[in-house]
Design an enzyme around this catalytic site. Structure first.
Site, PDB file in Angstrom:
ATOM      1  N   GLU A  36       0.900  -1.045  -0.070  1.00  0.00           N
ATOM      2  CA  GLU A  36       0.082  -0.031  -0.225  1.00  0.00           C
ATOM      3  C   GLU A  36       1.081   1.353  -0.035  1.00  0.00           C
ATOM      4  OE1 GLU A  36      -2.890   0.211   3.486  1.00  0.00           O
ATOM      5  OE2 GLU A  36      -3.745   2.334   2.314  1.00  0.00           O
ATOM      6  N   ARG A 262       5.712 -13.684   9.036  1.00  0.00           N
ATOM      7  CA  ARG A 262       6.410 -12.067   8.574  1.00  0.00           C
ATOM      8  C   ARG A 262       7.813 -12.115   9.472  1.00  0.00           C
ATOM      9  NH1 ARG A 262       2.651  -7.912   8.753  1.00  0.00           N
ATOM     10  NH2 ARG A 262       4.253  -6.572   9.457  1.00  0.00           N
ATOM     11  N   LYS A 272       4.583   0.075   9.449  1.00  0.00           N
ATOM     12  CA  LYS A 272       4.586   1.480   9.032  1.00  0.00           C
ATOM     13  C   LYS A 272       4.186   2.657   9.822  1.00  0.00           C
ATOM     14  CE  LYS A 272       2.963  -0.072   4.830  1.00  0.00           C
ATOM     15  NZ  LYS A 272       2.606  -0.076   3.590  1.00  0.00           N
TER      16      LYS A 272
HETATM   17  P1  ATP Z   1       2.915  -2.570   7.802  1.00  0.00           P
HETATM   18  O1  ATP Z   1       2.450  -3.567   9.136  1.00  0.00           O
HETATM   19  O2  ATP Z   1       4.397  -2.278   8.197  1.00  0.00           O
HETATM   20  O3  ATP Z   1       1.905  -1.324   8.010  1.00  0.00           O
HETATM   21  P2  ATP Z   1       1.557  -3.728   5.744  1.00  0.00           P
HETATM   22  O4  ATP Z   1       1.504  -5.132   5.860  1.00  0.00           O
HETATM   23  O5  ATP Z   1       0.474  -2.890   6.001  1.00  0.00           O
HETATM   24  O6  ATP Z   1       2.803  -3.284   6.653  1.00  0.00           O
HETATM   25  P3  ATP Z   1       1.743  -3.411   2.787  1.00  0.00           P
HETATM   26  O7  ATP Z   1       2.144  -2.223   2.180  1.00  0.00           O
HETATM   27  O8  ATP Z   1       0.380  -3.942   3.049  1.00  0.00           O
HETATM   28  O9  ATP Z   1       2.169  -3.207   4.460  1.00  0.00           O
HETATM   29  O10 ATP Z   1       2.635  -4.682   2.900  1.00  0.00           O
HETATM   30  C1  ATP Z   1       2.742  -5.387   1.441  1.00  0.00           C
HETATM   31  C2  ATP Z   1       2.988  -6.492   1.521  1.00  0.00           C
HETATM   32  O11 ATP Z   1       4.106  -6.894   2.424  1.00  0.00           O
HETATM   33  C3  ATP Z   1       2.193  -7.512   2.332  1.00  0.00           C
HETATM   34  O12 ATP Z   1       1.879  -8.875   1.436  1.00  0.00           O
HETATM   35  C4  ATP Z   1       2.522  -8.006   3.451  1.00  0.00           C
HETATM   36  O13 ATP Z   1       2.129  -9.188   4.047  1.00  0.00           O
HETATM   37  C5  ATP Z   1       3.993  -7.790   3.232  1.00  0.00           C
HETATM   38  N1  ATP Z   1       4.923  -7.494   4.780  1.00  0.00           N
HETATM   39  C6  ATP Z   1       4.665  -6.537   5.435  1.00  0.00           C
HETATM   40  N2  ATP Z   1       5.239  -6.647   6.552  1.00  0.00           N
HETATM   41  C7  ATP Z   1       6.001  -7.720   6.463  1.00  0.00           C
HETATM   42  C8  ATP Z   1       6.934  -8.198   7.406  1.00  0.00           C
HETATM   43  N3  ATP Z   1       7.313  -7.842   8.434  1.00  0.00           N
HETATM   44  N4  ATP Z   1       7.588  -9.518   6.839  1.00  0.00           N
HETATM   45  C9  ATP Z   1       7.081 -10.199   5.604  1.00  0.00           C
HETATM   46  N5  ATP Z   1       6.236  -9.434   4.889  1.00  0.00           N
HETATM   47  C10 ATP Z   1       5.811  -8.346   5.194  1.00  0.00           C
HETATM   48 MG    MG Z   2      -1.346  -4.059   4.907  1.00  0.00          MG
END
Ligand code: ATP
Ligand code: MG
Length: 557
Positions: A36, A262, A272
């Site tokens: 995102e 993760r 984020k």
């Molecule tokens: P955050 O929790 O940091 O806000 P998010 O999951 O909301 O991260 P996205 O932009 O939606 O952020 O993430 C894009 C992709 O990255 C998703 O498929 C998510 O599963 C993966 N992702 C995010 N954080 C991790 C992590 N710590 N380890 C592995 N994959 C991750």
């Molecule tokens: Mg997300």
């Protein structure tokens, strides 16, 4: 690693893919990385990027970088650009495979109408707060909304009017009609469209209703013919919903979702929302602050992308959650830099030495040779100018030495790296008794650093010429949080390390350091790995410490 082919990566996802390939289930393996654009990527995202793009490369498939741009209140073109840059920097080619969920807004809306027509979606008048109250809990079933049983015709009309901007935010939403009694909260009539009045980075003001993640995601996967939709474990409970939409819509392909754990890294945060808070409240200078676990921060700090890829590759892909020690990451960085980084000399906390028996003639040029990288002969050698006045590290001298101190002491002899043996003859102190200068003698016969008579000299010190070095600011970074798991004893903000950066402004570096290419990390001998900061200039050089030379975690914690 795979037993038959040790160079092949193996994990449960790759096993599934190999099985699918052997059963000819797919023409081509297609994955996607779906960030995102509401912030910068962090090292957790790198795990997902390396998996998705890595799998596509290994199985001669395709991986799309798909921006999940469904919430314009938080998203920005700046983040889209930064994400593209970071994925490329990691070494994955995105040139022809950038997609946006917003590309599919028209199709998604048509599918929403389709659900309404099938009696599987309805426009609800409940406010978000009311909806939460009606939703029930893990132990209590939900309650049907009073407007759940509107006629299809009425729902179609209301949806159209939602789309046309006749309602305010929160006044209406479109919900899937599934089961308010479901044990899985995600199936209790989830919202699929909500009203948001904000300018979207790409579709501007074309839409005032936006699909929710769950409605956008699976359908976008289907449109892109994604075969394996790989996401993190928190989406496991969303899988039944993902499948429900796919079953009830005339989609062009049938993707499958698989979840893996993760990445969690100690002494930092990978969320984020929290990273944003650190910036907002001024704890760090921005997304690319060298203390941030973002790819932009790591890059600015001097971490090579290959080290990041290697690190996440070594962790593997599993379903078990755990926390990886920061020291493990740092060791991987060191391993890479030990092989690739050129060596130079710098003095962070200088004390001046005057070599009394060295020629005073300012035109006397004493050029020494130094090896650039003992691990790579091709890096060659460089010339170093010696001079009568030099700097060594303050710590490398002790007036009243402890027993195992093998560096410079009154009357003692040490080797200056690549230069000469020197003996300390005299200390000069200021009025307060602080040592401000050392007077030494050198052995002209020891040029290159070896005693002509073979006498043993234990200590070897790094040094820089006082005449030919450049002054620089050097930032030493420590962990951003004092606790391995920030917030484990309460508020995570309270675990922020107040000494996460130490800025030294009276450092001296070899002049050749200033000629190094941008984004190249150098080993400052005996000190660690350093990289020029993006704000560094020839007149005002600034270096960031990537990692110290040795693992110091055991000592600190
Ligand atoms: P955050 O929790 O940091 O806000 P998010 O999951 O909301 O991260 P996205 O932009 O939606 O952020 O993430 C894009 C992709 O990255 C998703 O498929 C998510 O599963 C993966 N992702 C995010 N954080 C991790 C992590 N710590 N380890 C592995 N994959 C991750
Ligand atoms: Mg997300």
């Amino acid at each position: 690693m795979n037993e038959k082919n040790p160079s092949q990566k193996n994990d449960f996802i790759r096993e599934i893919i190999r099985d699918d390939i052997s059963e000819n289930i797919h023409e081509k393996i297609v994955t996607r990385f779906p960030p995102e654009p509401n912030g910068y990527l962090h090292i957790g995202h790198a795990k997902s990027i390396c998996l998705n793009f890595g799998v596509a490369e290994e199985f001669k498939g395709l991986c799309n970088l798909r921006f999940d741009d469904t919430n314009p209140t938080k998203e920005d073109q700046r983040y889209i650009d930064a994400i593209k840059f970071d994925v490329d920097w990691l070494g994955f080619n995105t040139e022809n495979n950038i997609r946006y969920t917003s590309d599919y807004f028209g199709q998604l809306y048509d599918w929403a109408i389709e659900l309404v027509n099938k009696g599987l979606a309805y426009v609800d008048d409940l406010s978000p707060e009311e909806m939460r109250a009606y939703r029930g809990t893990l132990t209590e079933p939900g309650v049907d909304s009073p407007t759940r049983n509107r006629s299809i015709a009425e729902n179609l009309d209301l949806l159209e009017r939602m789309k046309n901007g006749e309602y305010e935010e929160g006044e209406k939403s479109l919900r899937a009609k599934i089961d308010m009694q479901s044990g899985n909260l995600n199936l209790r009539d989830p919202v699929i469209y909500r009203i948001i009045r904000a300018n979207h980075p790409r579709t501007k003001n074309d839409w005032c209703i936006y699909p929710m993640y769950d409605f956008g995601h699976g359908q976008s996967d289907a449109i892109e013919h994604v075969t394996h939709s790989l996401c993190t474990l928190e989406f496991e409970d969303h899988r039944p919903l993902y499948e429900w939409f796919l079953e009830n819509l005339p989609i062009p392909s049938k993707p499958k979702q698989y979840e893996f754990s993760r990445l969690n890294l100690s002494h930092t945060i990978l969320s984020k929302r929290r990273l944003f808070k650190l910036i907002e409240d001024g704890y760090v200078s921005g997304w690319n602050d060298p203390r941030m676990p973002t790819l932009a921060g790591l890059r600015r700090r001097g971490v090579p992308p290959t080290a990041i890829r290697d690190f996440v590759g070594r962790l593997g892909i599993t379903k078990s959650d755990g926390i990886v020690e920061m020291s493990y990451f740092e060791n991987t960085i060191r391993e890479h830099l030990n092989l690739t980084a050129q060596r130079r000399m710098a003095v962070l906390n200088p004390i001046k030495i005057v070599i009394e028996n060295y020629p005073e003639d300012p035109d006397f040029k004493d050029e020494l040779e130094a090896i650039n990288n003992p691990n790579n002969e091709n890096d060659g050698i460089r010339k170093l100018l010696f001079s009568r006045e030099i700097y060594i590290e303050h710590d490398d001298f002790m007036e009243n030495p402890t027993k195992k101190f093998f560096r410079l002491i009154p009357g003692g002899e040490v080797r200056l790296r690549y230069a000469y043996l020197i003996t300390c003859k005299e200390l000069i102190k200021d009025k307060e008794g602080n040592i401000i200068e050392l007077r030494c003698h050198y052995d002209p016969e020891s040029r290159g650093g070896n005693a002509p008579d073979g006498r043993k000299v234990k200590g070897t010190l790094h040094w820089v010429s006082a005449n030919y070095s450049k002054k620089a600011t050097i930032n030493l970074y420590n962990e951003l949080f004092t606790e391995a798991i920030p917030g484990s004893n309460g508020n995570w903000i309270e675990d922020i390390n107040n000494n996460s950066v130490e800025s030294l402004s009276n450092c001296f570096v070899e002049p050749s350091i200033l000629d190094s290419k941008p984004n190249t990390t150098i080993q400052f001998e005996r000190l660690g790995y350093f990289c020029a900061d993006i704000d560094s200039t020839k007149d005002n050089p600034i270096f960031n410490r990537t990692v110290p030379l040795r693992d110091t975690w055991g000592k600190k914690n």
